[in-house]
Every structure is written in C-alpha cells, then in structure tokens.
Design a protein around this motif. Structure first.
Motif, PDB file in Angstrom:
ATOM      1  N   ASN A 209       1.101  -6.166  73.002  1.00 29.78           N
ATOM      2  CA  ASN A 209       0.290  -7.549  73.369  1.00 29.78           C
ATOM      3  C   ASN A 209       1.183  -7.927  74.882  1.00 29.78           C
TER       4      ASN A 209
ATOM      5  N   SER B 157     -12.306 -11.354  70.321  1.00 22.59           N
ATOM      6  CA  SER B 157     -11.285 -10.646  70.098  1.00 22.59           C
ATOM      7  C   SER B 157     -11.373  -9.025  70.463  1.00 22.59           C
ATOM      8  N   ASP B 158     -10.165  -8.689  71.184  1.00 27.01           N
ATOM      9  CA  ASP B 158     -10.272  -7.271  71.918  1.00 27.01           C
ATOM     10  C   ASP B 158      -9.770  -6.298  70.787  1.00 27.01           C
TER      11      ASP B 158
ATOM     12  N   LEU C 290      -5.566 -10.149  64.496  1.00 28.30           N
ATOM     13  CA  LEU C 290      -6.644  -9.991  65.498  1.00 28.30           C
ATOM     14  C   LEU C 290      -7.610 -11.285  65.506  1.00 28.30           C
ATOM     15  N   SER C 291      -7.390 -12.069  64.549  1.00 29.93           N
ATOM     16  CA  SER C 291      -8.230 -13.277  64.582  1.00 29.93           C
ATOM     17  C   SER C 291      -7.611 -14.278  65.509  1.00 29.93           C
ATOM     18  N   LEU C 292      -8.621 -14.949  66.145  1.00 30.90           N
ATOM     19  CA  LEU C 292      -8.346 -15.888  67.287  1.00 30.90           C
ATOM     20  C   LEU C 292      -8.151 -17.386  66.677  1.00 30.90           C
TER      21      LEU C 292
ATOM     22  N   LYS D   8      -4.054 -14.700  72.490  1.00 31.60           N
ATOM     23  CA  LYS D   8      -4.565 -13.611  71.963  1.00 31.60           C
ATOM     24  C   LYS D   8      -5.321 -12.861  73.203  1.00 31.60           C
TER      25      LYS D   8
ATOM     26  N   ASP E  26     -13.475 -14.079  65.130  1.00 36.05           N
ATOM     27  CA  ASP E  26     -13.633 -13.123  66.135  1.00 36.05           C
ATOM     28  C   ASP E  26     -14.131 -13.652  67.421  1.00 36.05           C
TER      29      ASP E  26
ATOM     30  N   VAL F  42      -8.453 -10.934  74.405  1.00 34.55           N
ATOM     31  CA  VAL F  42      -9.959 -11.037  74.203  1.00 34.55           C
ATOM     32  C   VAL F  42     -10.742 -10.161  75.307  1.00 34.55           C
TER      33      VAL F  42
END
Length: 635
Positions: free
Chosen positions: A186, A230-231, A272-274, A280, A211, A282
């Motif tokens: 990240n 979410s990327d 992965l959750s926003l 995060k 997402d 994306v």
C-alpha cells in the motif's frame, strides 16, 4: 429370393443414432436426437442408463409403430454426483436421487456408507454405471444432515449445486503472506491522493465488505460525482491461489441465514473494505454531469481515499425524512442533500430509458435461532438505496464505454422482449399507447417505447407486464446494447470484493490507464460466469423457497391478499403482497377445465369468470409439493 427381400427390408428399417437420454418420473424415457423427434426408450433399456447420458443406439423398425431402441454404447455420462435421502432396510442401503428423470434407488455398498443413517440427506458419487453392472452403485461422499437439523436447507442446496465453502491450507497461507505485506504494498503505490475529500459510504446495517464510497459536488453549472471502488486487483495477483479460488466461486453467495464470501474473510472484511477513517487504494470513476443530470465526460484513475463517515441506509433515510442526524455526522448534511438531488435527476432520466419498473418492493426476512423465518417485513424501496444504485449504474456504464475497444472483454447484454411474446404484447400495448411493431425490433425505437409508456398514468403496471416477458441478459466479450435498461453498453465495475467479473474489468481499466496490453488468461470465462451465476442464483432461490414453505405452512389457516403476476395454460401464478411469497393456483381449482378460454398470456376466462394480470383476491395455502412448490386456493 423372397427371404432375402425380407432380410433386406428389415435391415433398411434398422438405423444407428447418437443422442441424449431424457428421463421421466416413470420407468420409461426418451432419446433426444438432433433433427429428429424424440424416440421412446422402454423401461428395460432405461434401467441401463442415466438421464443425460450420451449414447449410441440401434433403432429397430425405425419409422414404424413398432420401433424400439437398443443401447449399443454409453459414450459419456455426466451424472457423477447427486443429492438424495439415505434409506436402509433389510435388503441394504440405497439413495433416491433428487434429480428429475430418476425413478429408482441407487445402491450404496456397506463399506461406502460413511456413517450415514436412515433418513439423512447425503451426497453420493457414482462408482458403477448401470450399463456395465446392470444396477448402479455409489458411495456417500458427504453426510449433509437430518431433514430437521439446523441450517440443513442451506447445506443441502450448497451441496446440490457443488458450491465451494472451504479454503484449502495453501490459500490460507497465501492470504497470511499477503496480509503481512499489505502495508508495504500500500505504501509503495503511486497514485492521486484524495484523502481530504468528503467520501462517505452507505451500506446495510451489517455490511462489512464495503466496496464503494461516493463523493458529490454541485458547482455553478455542473455536477461532479466520484465513485471510488476498492482496488482489489492491486492486491490479488492474477492466477494466484486466491485469484483462482475467487474465479471458481465467481461471487459471494448470499443465502438466508448464511453467507459464503468470494474472497477470504480477513481480506474482504478488513484490508480491502473501505472502512471509515482508513486510507485505502481505490479505482475512481470521475464523472461530470450537467445540471439536468446528463453525463458530459468521465475519466478513470487510481487514487487513495479515506472514508470520512460510514452511513447505513436507515440513517440516510431517517435524515431525508426528519432532517435529524448524529452530531458527529452533521458535517455531511450537504453531501447527503446533494446526493439526493442528483439521484432524483438520474432516476427521472432513467425512468424514460428503462423498461424495468422504477418502483420495486422488497422484503426483509427475520430469522429465529433455528434459522427459520420468524417474520417477513414489507419494505418499500429506500431512497438511500436509490442514491447508491444510480451512482453505481452510471459508473458501470462509463466502465463499459471505457473498455469497449478491448477485443476480449466482459459485458452484459439484453435483447428486449421474448420473440414468443411479441404478438401478444403488441396487442396489449395498442390498448394503451400508439404502438408500432418496429418498437420491439431496434434499440432506438425500443427506447422511444419507454417514453410513450412513461406518459401513461399506469406506466408502472405496463412496465411490470413487459419486464415479465424480457429475454434473459447474458455475458458477451464485446460491448452490446442492453435493451431492458436502455443502455448502449453495460458491465460490472463496482463490486470487486463480491464479484469476480468486476476484478477482470478493473484489470482492463488499469491496463488502459497505464497504457499496457491486457489479455484475460481464464479460458472460456464467459461460459464459466454464466454457469456459476446460474448455480448460485438457483441455490439462493432454493433455500429461500424452502424456508418460505416452512413459514407459510405455519400460517396455513390465514387468508392473504394476492396478485396475479402471470398466466399459463395450467393456472395462475400469484404473489402475496404482504410477504412476497409466490405460488400457483391450478386451472382445475378455478372451475371446469372444459370451460376455459385463454384470451392471451394476460387474461384467461374460466366458467365466464375473467382473470387478468394484476387482479387481486384472497388465497389460502392448499398444499406444498415437490421442491417446496406452493399451491394455493382462491377464496
């Protein structure tokens, strides 16, 4: 000389064919041959095959009343596993498969019982085909449980469709490695920093795999709408163990009382959750619209965001209705008002471009501690849900356009009205609007049809009739029209934590952004997605129907108001308004079968009593048939 002629005649009436076996509820069956009528298979020959087998046969006395099938060879048998009830008596152990076209028990040798007990639901695997051994044999590979055991409805349906529920240790290990390296990956990403913008998320009360997040800004002469997704594809390496398992599962499975995630839970729910307050990675769909809600331009790019607040649908609806909001979320009052204003523009615009009714009702199922339905609540479609729906639909349309030059993509297409229903619907529509046959035949005229319908007071009921007679949407590799939604092209971009198609679309978008070539590595992926989504949908419907049947059985003495939603030669398909439960009323229960006049698929007259689509009346449960099919009686 005479004998030779007879031999030659008999020989000429003997033909060889290759076909597919079609079973029935009786002992006999049929052979389906391309380009020919089905041929009857007598019980003695059916005992040697399974329904669905591909076989080579000799048809004696072909073309006469005496023709008969002799099976020469089983070319392929796709019947490998099935679900059924384990039975045991003095003669041995058996399973009766829960498959249409099977009418006989399959023997289970004692050494292959796997501790199954009488009355258990089990999954079996064929070990001896009847063509070689005359009597089929199988082994138990899974004991699902007793008919009254907790959660058996879901376990049974999952096993029947062969859906994956467990991850092997190697996937867990790969997941642990990814999590341990998450911060490093990240922190090493180079992308736009949008963490200062007021992105918010709006989801269900219990949603943990978030997402999407949205940001809206109303300027002097335009709207700016940013949809952040979410990327997932940045962290899930293509053809890794996690990626291949997600592809195999295709999507998260939502069943009443149970959820089977597509991705490992710790990834989907945490990394992965926003989540609110967390930075995060994306993929952004950045869209500019005019003040009437018309899309002007869009672009896609990679970014970082930080969700400033997590809203639930109920919170947003409560604010829209009362103006009240939690103190720590008051800073987003203007954001929600802007989202609502833009949603109304987009909804109004889409109403005249879509045959799908804008007003759709839903139902909330409340389960007890035994995972049975305790109550069903009627829900009108929430405004908050429409806000997110419109934003996601627009983002998906833009994604379809952005990747439309990809020679190997994944899109959803829909081709309008069923051919077999066009004549009937033409007659119906002429009662309400100025209708021309061309309106069913090309996209431009089909969209004009929406506008004519929208001007009618009963537009929603007309759309309801049309929506029941639409062709199914399907996956394609190139951008095509989606008639039902009124879109030039459509794909899935907004749910990569829960749906694998979206991960592929993300990879295509990111490749184009970074000026790289991308080719989907999965073989025959269109067929795979089509089959898996069908299996998942049928599994979900099976569990829901089973639990609904259990629920309505407890209320068999109650009268319900129901509406006719379709009509067939066999009876009326009805839906109970207060709980959404659907069922059937046979023709014979409505009057004398000899006095039936079916005007169209929209009206039937029985003993001079007319029944039309959307007619309402009271019903009571009459009986529950196979596969939890509900039969009602009209009161």
């Amino acid at each position: 000389m005479k004998t030779n002629v007879n031999v030659e005649a008999r020989s000429s009436q003997r033909k060889k064919f290759k076909g597919v076996v079609k079973g029935t509820r009786q002992r006999f069956g049929f052979l389906n041959i391309n380009g020919h009528n089905d041929i009857f298979i007598k019980p003695q020959e059916m005992d040697r095959v399974f329904s669905g087998d591909i076989i080579n046969v000799t048809v004696n006395d072909y073309g006469t009343d005496r023709q008969s099938v002799s099976i020469d060879e089983v070319v392929d048998s796709k019947f490998k596993t099935c679900i059924g009830i384990f039975k045991e008596d003095d003669t041995g152990s058996y399973v009766l498969p829960d498959n249409y076209g099977f009418n006989r028990m399959i023997r289970i040798p004692r050494s292959y019982r796997r501790n199954a007990e009488n009355g258990d639901y089990v999954k079996i695997e064929i070990i001896e085909h009847p063509f070689q051994s005359k009597k089929p044999k199988a082994k138990v590979i899974q004991v699902i449980g007793k008919p009254d055991s907790l959660g058996v409805e879901a376990e049974y349906s999952i096993a029947k469709k062969g859906l994956s529920t467990r991850l092997n240790p190697a996937i867990h290990e790969e997941c642990d490695n990814l999590i341990s390296n998450y911060d490093k990956i990240n922190d090493g990403l180079k992308r736009k920093n949008l963490t200062k913008l007021n992105f918010i998320t709006i989801d269900g009360d219990n949603t943990v795999d978030i997402d999407d997040a949205v940001y809206v800004q109303k300027l002097k002469n335009k709207w700016k709408l940013l949809v952040a997704i979410s990327d997932v594809s940045e962290f899930i390496e293509e053809n890794s163990l996690i990626d291949n398992e997600a592809y195999n599962r295709t999507s998260t499975v939502y069943l009443l009382g149970r959820t089977i995630p597509m991705l490992p839970s710790e990834l989907a729910h945490e990394y992965l959750s926003l989540k609110e307050g967390e930075k995060k990675a994306v993929l952004i769909a950045d869209m500019t619209l005019d003040l009437d809600g018309r899309l002007d331009k869009y672009e896609f790019y990679e970014a970082f965001i930080e969700s400033k607040s997590r809203f639930t649908y109920n919170e947003v609806d409560s604010f829209i209705e009362t103006g009240r909001l939690d103190e720590n979320k008051l800073k987003h009052k203007e954001d929600i008002k802007n989202l609502r204003d833009l949603q109304e523009l987009l909804t109004e615009k889409r109403k005249i471009h879509s045959v799908i009714p804008a007003k759709r009702n839903d139902y909330k199922f409340l389960l007890d501690e035994n995972k049975q339905i305790e109550n069903i609540e009627f829900l009108s479609q929430q405004t908050s849900y429409k806000i997110i729906e419109e934003a996601m639909l627009l983002a998906n349309r833009c994604a379809a356009d952005f990747i439309s030059d990809n020679k190997q993509g994944v899109f959803k297409a829909q081709e309008g009205i069923l051919d077999s229903k066009k004549k009937m619907l033409s007659q119906y529509l002429r009662q309400h609007i100025f209708f021309e046959n061309s309106m069913f035949e090309n996209f431009k005229d089909f969209k004009h049809l929406y506008k004519l319908i929208e001007n009618r007071e009963n537009s929603e009921s007309i759309k309801q009739v049309l929506s029941l007679n639409l062709k199914k949407s399907y996956y394609v590799t190139e951008k095509r029209k989606h008639y039902a939604m009124g879109f030039d092209g459509y794909t899935y971009f907004t749910s990569p934590i829960r749906r694998y198609v979206d991960i592929l679309v993300h990879r295509m978008i990111k490749s184009k952004i970074n000026k790289k070539k991308y080719t989907i590595s999965k073989p025959d992926y269109i067929s795979h997605f089509t089959k898996k989504e069908k299996d998942i949908r049928e599994c979900s419907l099976s569990v829901e129907q089973w639990l609904k049947a259990n629920y309505i059985a407890k209320h068999s003495d109650i009268e319900f108001e129901a509406k006719i939603i379709s009509i067939s030669n066999f009876g009326l398909h009805i839906k109970i308004g207060i709980n959404g439960i659907e069922g059937f009323i046979p023709i014979g229960d409505l009057g004398d079968k000899k006095d039936v006049f079916k005007k169209s698929d929209l009206e039937i007259v029985i003993n001079k009593n007319s029944f039309k689509i959307n007619d309402t009346f009271n019903v009571k449960l009459k009986e529950i048939q196979e596969e939890a099919s509900l039969v009602f009686k009209k009161l």
